[in-house]
Design an enzyme around this catalytic site. Sequence first.
Site, PDB file in Angstrom:
ATOM      1  CB  CYS A   2      -6.792   2.485   2.569  1.00  0.00           C
ATOM      2  SG  CYS A   2      -5.807   1.508   3.732  1.00  0.00           S
ATOM      3  CD  GLU A 105      -5.241   8.033   3.849  1.00  0.00           C
ATOM      4  OE1 GLU A 105      -4.492   8.688   3.075  1.00  0.00           O
ATOM      5  OE2 GLU A 105      -6.005   7.142   3.455  1.00  0.00           O
TER       6      GLU A 105
END
Length: 226
Positions: A2, A105
């Site tokens: 992340c 992402e």
Amino acid sequence: MCGRFTLNQSATALAEVFHLQQVVDLEAQYNIAPTQMVVTVVHNPESDKRELWQLRWGLIPSWAKEAGIGNKLINARGETVAEKPAFRSAFKRRRCLVVADGFYEWQKQPEQKARQPFYFQLQDGQPFGFAGLWEKWRSPTDDEITSCTIITTQANELLQPIHDRMPVILAPQDYDLWLNPQEQNPQVLQNLLSPYPASAMIAHPVSTIVNSPKHNSPECIIPIKQ
């Protein structure tokens, strides 16, 4: 992993979701990046209450010789977090919720150098808490930095085509257990570090402007056509 996320929620929404007594309105953030200050929920041992703390993203272990190590510790793998020297002490006693309402992402594109960013959030658009750890570090010149990291796990079915890892999103019913410093059983805690149900999440591709942390506007999360 992340590496970027968002937080654009009212003080009322944060107070309701995280059971906080007092929350001030925060500036909307559409492209939060490592080393920046992030909003967290911590159980303050002194007040014995949940509080909002702003911590530097990138955990600096208490034994570190310099703060720069935090740049490499923005994430902790859930599978090994209980054993890694950088995280094991915080995993036992200093857990937090890193507050967000979405994250990014990037997907590798066949025959293209650029990767395509995707934005992920909950179906209901509500804020949520990443499983996080926090730590205090004091420099040789006696400066103190309180920092944090976000724990990751294997990707769920929604993320798998994009990336093989995802941040751990905790269910609201698990917040008390995660924040309780008296709970130090590694197995009990690691049972919480599972992929969030894909059926409760949505995703869409977004502009590559999010690649630069200089861009921090609603345009970062607007869907685009592929």
